[in-house]
Design a protein around this motif. Structure first.
Motif, PDB file in Angstrom:
ATOM      1  N   PHE A 121       0.810  -1.221   0.000  1.00  0.00           N
ATOM      2  CA  PHE A 121       0.000   0.000   0.000  1.00  0.00           C
ATOM      3  C   PHE A 121       0.844   1.273   0.000  1.00  0.00           C
ATOM      4  CE2 PHE A 121      -2.962  -3.167   1.689  1.00  0.00           C
ATOM      5  CZ  PHE A 121      -4.129  -2.869   0.989  1.00  0.00           C
ATOM      6  N   GLN A 122       2.122   1.172  -0.313  1.00  0.00           N
ATOM      7  CA  GLN A 122       3.036   2.313  -0.190  1.00  0.00           C
ATOM      8  C   GLN A 122       2.628   3.532  -1.012  1.00  0.00           C
ATOM      9  OE1 GLN A 122       6.950   1.124  -1.369  1.00  0.00           O
ATOM     10  NE2 GLN A 122       6.321   0.495  -3.401  1.00  0.00           N
ATOM     11  N   GLU A 123       1.957   3.333  -2.131  1.00  0.00           N
ATOM     12  CA  GLU A 123       1.591   4.456  -3.002  1.00  0.00           C
ATOM     13  C   GLU A 123       0.346   5.210  -2.527  1.00  0.00           C
ATOM     14  OE1 GLU A 123      -1.136   1.229  -4.160  1.00  0.00           O
ATOM     15  OE2 GLU A 123       0.983   1.234  -3.634  1.00  0.00           O
ATOM     16  N   GLU A 124      -0.277   4.759  -1.464  1.00  0.00           N
ATOM     17  CA  GLU A 124      -1.576   5.298  -1.058  1.00  0.00           C
ATOM     18  C   GLU A 124      -1.540   6.512  -0.127  1.00  0.00           C
ATOM     19  OE1 GLU A 124      -4.371   4.657  -2.328  1.00  0.00           O
ATOM     20  OE2 GLU A 124      -3.974   2.802  -3.407  1.00  0.00           O
ATOM     21  N   LYS A 125      -0.372   6.953   0.308  1.00  0.00           N
ATOM     22  CA  LYS A 125      -0.251   8.128   1.195  1.00  0.00           C
ATOM     23  C   LYS A 125      -1.131   7.990   2.435  1.00  0.00           C
ATOM     24  CE  LYS A 125       1.031  11.082  -2.586  1.00  0.00           C
ATOM     25  NZ  LYS A 125       0.484  11.593  -3.792  1.00  0.00           N
ATOM     26  N   ILE A 126      -0.996   6.880   3.107  1.00  0.00           N
ATOM     27  CA  ILE A 126      -1.807   6.543   4.280  1.00  0.00           C
ATOM     28  C   ILE A 126      -1.463   7.474   5.441  1.00  0.00           C
ATOM     29  CG2 ILE A 126      -2.208   4.721   5.993  1.00  0.00           C
ATOM     30  CD1 ILE A 126      -1.558   2.784   3.514  1.00  0.00           C
ATOM     31  N   THR A 127      -2.508   7.968   6.101  1.00  0.00           N
ATOM     32  CA  THR A 127      -2.312   8.815   7.283  1.00  0.00           C
ATOM     33  C   THR A 127      -2.674   8.099   8.581  1.00  0.00           C
ATOM     34  OG1 THR A 127      -4.532   9.773   7.146  1.00  0.00           O
ATOM     35  CG2 THR A 127      -2.739  10.922   5.975  1.00  0.00           C
ATOM     36  N   LYS A 128      -3.455   7.013   8.486  1.00  0.00           N
ATOM     37  CA  LYS A 128      -3.829   6.240   9.677  1.00  0.00           C
ATOM     38  C   LYS A 128      -3.955   4.772   9.304  1.00  0.00           C
ATOM     39  CE  LYS A 128      -4.814   9.592  12.715  1.00  0.00           C
ATOM     40  NZ  LYS A 128      -5.868  10.508  12.421  1.00  0.00           N
ATOM     41  N   VAL A 129      -3.472   3.924  10.202  1.00  0.00           N
ATOM     42  CA  VAL A 129      -3.755   2.497  10.132  1.00  0.00           C
ATOM     43  C   VAL A 129      -4.829   2.258  11.189  1.00  0.00           C
ATOM     44  CG1 VAL A 129      -2.856   0.168  10.501  1.00  0.00           C
ATOM     45  CG2 VAL A 129      -1.445   1.886   9.340  1.00  0.00           C
ATOM     46  N   LEU A 130      -5.904   1.577  10.802  1.00  0.00           N
ATOM     47  CA  LEU A 130      -7.035   1.320  11.695  1.00  0.00           C
ATOM     48  C   LEU A 130      -7.221  -0.175  11.853  1.00  0.00           C
ATOM     49  CD1 LEU A 130      -9.600   2.307  13.265  1.00  0.00           C
ATOM     50  CD2 LEU A 130     -10.803   2.231  11.055  1.00  0.00           C
ATOM     51  N   THR A 131      -7.433  -0.615  13.090  1.00  0.00           N
ATOM     52  CA  THR A 131      -7.725  -2.018  13.375  1.00  0.00           C
ATOM     53  C   THR A 131      -8.709  -2.076  14.526  1.00  0.00           C
ATOM     54  OG1 THR A 131      -6.733  -4.211  13.619  1.00  0.00           O
ATOM     55  CG2 THR A 131      -5.816  -2.444  14.996  1.00  0.00           C
ATOM     56  N   ILE A 132      -8.935  -3.268  15.010  1.00  0.00           N
ATOM     57  CA  ILE A 132      -9.869  -3.484  16.115  1.00  0.00           C
ATOM     58  C   ILE A 132      -9.123  -4.180  17.243  1.00  0.00           C
ATOM     59  CG2 ILE A 132     -10.700  -5.691  15.227  1.00  0.00           C
ATOM     60  CD1 ILE A 132     -13.547  -4.780  16.055  1.00  0.00           C
ATOM     61  N   GLU A 133      -9.457  -3.819  18.484  1.00  0.00           N
ATOM     62  CA  GLU A 133      -8.809  -4.517  19.592  1.00  0.00           C
ATOM     63  C   GLU A 133      -9.358  -5.929  19.664  1.00  0.00           C
ATOM     64  OE1 GLU A 133      -9.452  -2.636  23.400  1.00  0.00           O
ATOM     65  OE2 GLU A 133     -11.589  -2.840  23.244  1.00  0.00           O
ATOM     66  N   ALA A 134      -8.642  -6.869  20.067  1.00  0.00           N
ATOM     67  CA  ALA A 134      -7.289  -6.864  20.542  1.00  0.00           C
ATOM     68  C   ALA A 134      -6.344  -7.513  19.532  1.00  0.00           C
ATOM     69  CB  ALA A 134      -7.190  -7.600  21.877  1.00  0.00           C
ATOM     70  N   SER A 135      -6.828  -8.501  18.802  1.00  0.00           N
ATOM     71  CA  SER A 135      -5.905  -9.274  17.963  1.00  0.00           C
ATOM     72  C   SER A 135      -5.350  -8.496  16.773  1.00  0.00           C
ATOM     73  CB  SER A 135      -6.549 -10.574  17.485  1.00  0.00           C
ATOM     74  OG  SER A 135      -7.718 -10.306  16.759  1.00  0.00           O
TER      75      SER A 135
END
Length: 189
Positions: A46-60
């Motif tokens: 995803f390097q070309e996407e200019k990501i500003t946040k990585v989002l996930t869910i707790e906990a795993s």
């Protein structure tokens, strides 16, 4: 990702034709070297996407999210499964966990997810896609841009990935499981 593939084929436990346990290396006891490789792989994809946040869910999802965010040099935000009294204004979405057999409300603070954000969602599993639908709903509420989803293990036979892809979501899965049967894991090539 050969190390990840070898771990899954060698250590994962097939609980049923629907459930695969990878808690010996991914989501209970965590092998840091595998997590670092996972994070680097998602960052590369995803390097070309200019990501500003990585989002996930707790906990795993947190370990996966952290190594991905480190590789991308961007913050990690995780959706909470219980709303703390200190959260303030927040976005909320309801999801159903088939593994835990329960409905859960997930939330993120509005101050940390904004319309200016370009978001990459990451998680350990994609089965029916309920958690990911909830996370994408949070991104949508914030009017942020979802650039894609990174999944460690997709259970293709459960249809969640197809539904999300059909809705126009880019999904990058590191391992695709075509089926679980007779105690064996069958990978898609």
């Amino acid at each position: 990702m050969e190390l990840l593939k070898d771990k899954i084929l060698g250590q994962a436990k097939v609980v049923s034709d629907q459930i695969l346990r990878v808690d010996s290396c991914i989501n209970h006891m965590i092998e840091p070297n595998i997590m670092v490789e996972i994070g680097q792989e998602f960052a590369a994809r995803f390097q070309e996407e200019k990501i500003t946040k990585v989002l996930t869910i707790e906990a795993s999802g947190i370990a996966i999210g952290l190594t991905t965010a480190m590789a991308l040099k961007t913050p990690l935000l995780f959706a909470k499964k219980k709303v703390p009294s200190t959260l303030g204004d927040y976005y909320m979405s309801n999801i159903y966990s088939f593994t835990k057999n329960e409905a859960v409300a997930i939330s993120v603070a509005k101050e940390y997810l904004t319309p200016a954000d370009r978001v990459l969602i990451v998680d350990d599993f994609l089965a029916r896609g309920e958690a990911l639908k909830g996370l994408t709903h949070l991104v949508k509420q914030a009017d942020a841009k979802l650039v894609g989803i990174g999944i460690v293990i997709e259970k293709v036979f459960q249809g969640g990935g197809k539904a999300l892809r059909d809705a126009g979501v880019r999904i990058e899965s590191l391992i695709k499981v075509s089926r679980l049967a007779n105690g064996e894991v069958y990978l898609e090539e």
